[in-house]
Design an enzyme around this catalytic site. Structure first.
Site, PDB file in Angstrom:
ATOM      1  N   LEU A 221      42.071  33.590  45.941  1.00 27.96           N
ATOM      2  CA  LEU A 221      42.920  34.748  45.665  1.00 27.96           C
ATOM      3  C   LEU A 221      42.082  35.968  45.276  1.00 27.96           C
ATOM      4  CD1 LEU A 221      45.828  35.885  45.300  1.00 27.96           C
ATOM      5  CD2 LEU A 221      45.715  35.067  42.926  1.00 27.96           C
TER       6      LEU A 221
ATOM      7  N   SER B 170      42.260  40.719  38.496  1.00 27.17           N
ATOM      8  CA  SER B 170      43.577  40.675  37.863  1.00 27.17           C
ATOM      9  C   SER B 170      44.630  41.382  38.719  1.00 27.17           C
ATOM     10  CB  SER B 170      43.505  41.335  36.480  1.00 27.17           C
ATOM     11  OG  SER B 170      42.621  40.624  35.634  1.00 27.17           O
TER      12      SER B 170
ATOM     13  N   ILE C  18      35.193  31.847  43.546  1.00 24.70           N
ATOM     14  CA  ILE C  18      35.965  30.720  44.044  1.00 24.70           C
ATOM     15  C   ILE C  18      35.376  29.404  43.526  1.00 24.70           C
ATOM     16  CG2 ILE C  18      36.865  29.559  46.081  1.00 24.70           C
ATOM     17  CD1 ILE C  18      37.882  32.476  45.540  1.00 24.70           C
TER      18      ILE C  18
ATOM     19  N   GLU D 114      41.982  32.383  35.880  1.00 24.46           N
ATOM     20  CA  GLU D 114      43.414  32.345  36.149  1.00 24.46           C
ATOM     21  C   GLU D 114      44.200  33.360  35.301  1.00 24.46           C
ATOM     22  OE1 GLU D 114      45.312  28.802  37.147  1.00 24.46           O
ATOM     23  OE2 GLU D 114      43.488  27.843  37.839  1.00 24.46           O
TER      24      GLU D 114
END
Length: 385
Positions: free
Chosen positions: A127, A134, A160, A367
């Site tokens: 992502l 963020s 990653i 995360e």
């Protein structure tokens, strides 16, 4: 130290006992040396998969364990107690499975999930980018439609976990117009051997050296239409849903790490003598240990409470953010205090607490930083008002 737990079924209790046995006999004894030498524990994930511990919260028809999230998270906590790289790796792998398991078609699930949940394939979740951590909706990696209905992907992902070691990548890329924001992002399943996909050199990190973190580079990566998970341009919602669950995984990891530090500090306080007494008998140090124990127990109950909401099908995003925030701040505080309990020895590599303190820091970042968690919580408060 054994932790009192309330579990749903004898099967769940057996899973925890199996996990503790694997942790104590196979995982914890090798953690320090492998961390020192940056050894990626791929064999451990295979072992966990074959023991049925990699797919616990997913459907049994695809090789999962059909277990509540509450049980799965306690398994993750136990793994992180023995070796954070393994606990976090299981959490990230589960995160990479979530989009396909939840939004994928029956054919996709049947083709990929059994090996993903059985440990034959290890996943990564792509992502973040260098300029959109963020602010994930600002990603620039593009997946353009090809004449045959597939996708051609160009771009790069950053930070990653399992980069270079993963067997597949759950990738988020812009499928809509460049200015489409959160509404123009797709989710794609990309096997590691796909031509045009490569990884950068691993990051040189403060801790978690056995957990490889690397950039993923995509240069004219050609994918068929079957690579798309869910609906076109709706991948951002999939990403957010996955992250809510993933934050609980990080909270469980943080509690496991903090418990390991607490256990080490308590044991040392009952061995080390100063001024003719055990240091654990001095009130100042005893109160510190009491605070550490209280903080660990409170963080555990917070992530379990959020997990019960998830298992009941109720909204849990706010509670997941709260659990991630509190548990990771607790891990940082408890590991730092554990070093203090050990004194000068705690600052050396002869004891594990200095490694625990270095490892704890990343949990406040991954995360969603803890500043982002506070934003999530405050936005929920505004909506509730």
């Amino acid at each position: 130290m054994a932790v009192e737990r309330t579990l749903h079924t004898p099967e769940a209790e057996q899973l925890l006992e199996l996990t503790r046995e694997i942790v104590d006999k196979e995982i914890a004894p090798r953690a320090a040396e492998d961390e020192e030498n940056s050894v990626f524990p791929r064999d451990v994930f295979t072992t966990l998969g074959r023991a049925g511990l990699l797919g616990l919260p997913y459907p049994g028809e695809y090789g999962g364990g059909d277990q509540p999230y509450e049980v799965y998270l306690q398994v993750v906590e136990e793994l992180a107690r023995g070796w954070l790289a393994v606990g976090l790796g299981v959490s990230v792998h589960s995160l990479s499975c979530y989009p396909l398991a939840t939004f994928g078609g029956d054919e996709q699930k049947g083709r990929h999930l059994p090996d993903m949940l059985g440990g034959e394939l290890l996943g990564a979740y792509c992502l973040s980018e260098t300029s959109s951590g963020s602010d994930a909706a600002a990603m620039t990696t593009r997946a353009e439609r090809t004449d045959d209905g597939g996708y051609r992907v160009n771009g790069a992902k950053a930070w990653i976990t399992h980069g270079g070691h993963a067997d597949y990548y759950t990738l988020f890329a812009r499928t809509g117009a460049p200015d489409s924001g959160a509404r123009g992002i797709g989710c794609l399943h990309v096997p590691a051997g796909t031509p045009g996909l490569s990884t950068a050199a691993p990051e040189r990190k403060m801790g978690m050296r056995s957990s490889t973190t690397a950039g993923v580079i995509l240069e004219d990566v050609e994918l068929g239409s079957e690579a798309l998970i869910g609906e076109p341009d709706r991948g951002f919602g999939i990403a957010l849903a996955a992250l809510d669950s993933g934050r609980l995984g990080i909270a469980a990891c943080a509690v496991g790490l903090a418990q390991a530090a607490l256990d080490a500090a308590v044991a040392y306080s009952r061995e080390r003598r100063q001024f003719g007494s055990l240091i654990g008998d001095f009130q100042g140090l005893g109160f510190m240990l009491a605070d550490m124990d209280t903080q660990v127990a409170a963080s555990r109950e917070l992530y379990l409470s959020a997990a019960r909401l998830r298992d009941a099908g109720r909204p849990f995003g706010k509670q997941a953010a709260m659990a991630k925030l509190m548990a990771t701040d607790t891990a940082m505080k408890v590991t730092t205090d554990a070093v203090q309990v050990f004194g000068g020895y705690g600052y050396t590599r002869d004891f594990p607490v200095e490694r625990y303190m270095r490892e704890a820091k990343v949990l406040q970042i991954v995360e969603g930083t803890n500043q982002v968690q506070r934003m999530v919580i405050s936005r929920h408060l505004a909506k509730e008002a």
